[in-house]
Design an enzyme around this catalytic site. Structure first.
Site, PDB file in Angstrom:
ATOM      1  CB  CYS A 136      42.446  25.049  48.124  1.00 22.85           C
ATOM      2  SG  CYS A 136      43.566  23.883  48.933  1.00 22.85           S
ATOM      3  CB  CYS A 139      43.058  25.134  51.699  1.00 25.89           C
ATOM      4  SG  CYS A 139      44.446  24.876  50.588  1.00 25.89           S
ATOM      5  CG  ASP A 140      39.453  27.073  51.852  1.00 21.14           C
ATOM      6  OD1 ASP A 140      40.273  27.344  52.750  1.00 21.14           O
ATOM      7  OD2 ASP A 140      39.424  27.674  50.757  1.00 21.14           O
TER       8      ASP A 140
END
Length: 315
Positions: A136, A139-140
């Site tokens: 992701c 996300c990261d």
């Protein structure tokens, strides 16, 4: 017989449980274990979550799940720690069969089993998962681990293109690794990727090994035409090769999208089966964020509550 059974305990399932419990419905949550989506969902494999509201310093995915569970349990939530292995949604009450052999009857069901990211099946990938390898980018990608470093995206579809473009905000150079000689992404996304000076596309290449000691430092690539291998530097590698919705226990009873995600009615979480609702990544192939999963869990609980009241089924 249960008024409402929620299958899944990620952010969608736990938010649905919170709303349903506060409404006095007394939901039962079948949390998941392995095959039907692990308890806590994909957040259990996530690193620091920095884009969830009210968490200015971020929070580890498992800790966010723990706090969600703690909040819901204030309402004496019933849970079963098992997978649902089969379901009969063609007769009423609905019947859900768990891996532990328990059968559960329900007036209404919310399916929130999520989806699992496709991952490359190699030992080095497992070694660096969470230490440079992620599924992701949204996300990261902004984590300090990846800032001002060379990064890589594996895949050639819209998700890979979106990931690469997102990462240009953080990495010094982005390598897109694609096994074919053209991207599968939409024309607009292809154009954006190919015109971006921070992105290099490695055509006809596959990853055969993730390199490094304690953290990821590079990728070994194989040329699919010549068979030759080469190494590139990468402090982060983001797999964007699709996901697998956790829908196996449903069989063919509910209408699915071609991708395997549950099809829901417009502006609703209602599925093709009256009294069955879907929330989170099992129905969402576009956004796939913890916050959108939680939002759809809220919607599913409200839809289920209204449906139970309209049908005169609440005890």
């Amino acid at each position: 017989m249960e008024n409402l059974v929620i299958v899944g305990s990620g952010p969608a399932g736990l938010t649905a449980a919170l709303y349903a419990a506060r409404a006095g419905i007394g939901p039962l949550v079948i949390e998941g274990a392995q095959s039907g989506g692990i308890a806590g969902g994909q957040l259990m494999n996530a690193g620091v979550i920095e884009n969830f509201p009210a968490l200015p310093k971020g929070l580890d995915g498992p800790e966010l799940v723990r706090l969600m569970r703690e909040q819901v349990r204030e309402y004496r939530l019933q849970t079963i720690a098992s997978d649902v292995v089969s379901a009969n949604l063609m007769a009423r009450p609905f019947t859900l069969t768990c891996a532990n052999g328990k059968n559960v009857e329900a007036k209404a069901v919310i399916v929130a089993t999520g989806a699992a990211a496709r991952r490359l099946p190699m030992e080095s990938e497992k070694k660096f998962w969470g230490r440079g390898v992620s599924a992701c980018a949204v996300c990261d990608g902004a984590l300090p681990l990846f800032r001002d470093k060379p990064l890589a995206v594996i895949g050639g579809g819209d998700s890979a293109a979106e990931s690469a473009l997102h990462l240009t905000q953080f990495g010094i150079k982005i390598a897109v690794i694609h096994r074919r000689d053209r991207l599968k992404a939409s024309k607009v996304m292809q154009q954006r990727v190919l015109e971006n000076k921070k992105i290099d596309v490695f055509w006809n290449k596959t990853v055969v090994e993730f390199l490094g000691d304690e953290v990821l430092t590079g990728l070994r690539l194989k040329d699919e035409k010549t068979g030759e291998t080469s190494d590139i530097a990468a402090s982060g590698a983001f797999e964007a090769i699709g996901e697998v919705p956790n829908n196996k226990f449903l069989g063919s009873q509910i209408r699915l999208e071609d991708s395997g995600h549950i099809r829901t009615q417009s502006n609703s979480t209602m599925t093709s089966v009256d009294g069955v609702f879907a929330a989170g990544d099992i129905a969402d192939r576009k956004y796939r964020q913890a916050i959108t999963a939680s939002g759809s869990g809220c919607m599913a609980a409200l839809d289920a509550e209204r449906w139970l009241i309209e049908k005169g089924l609440l005890d």
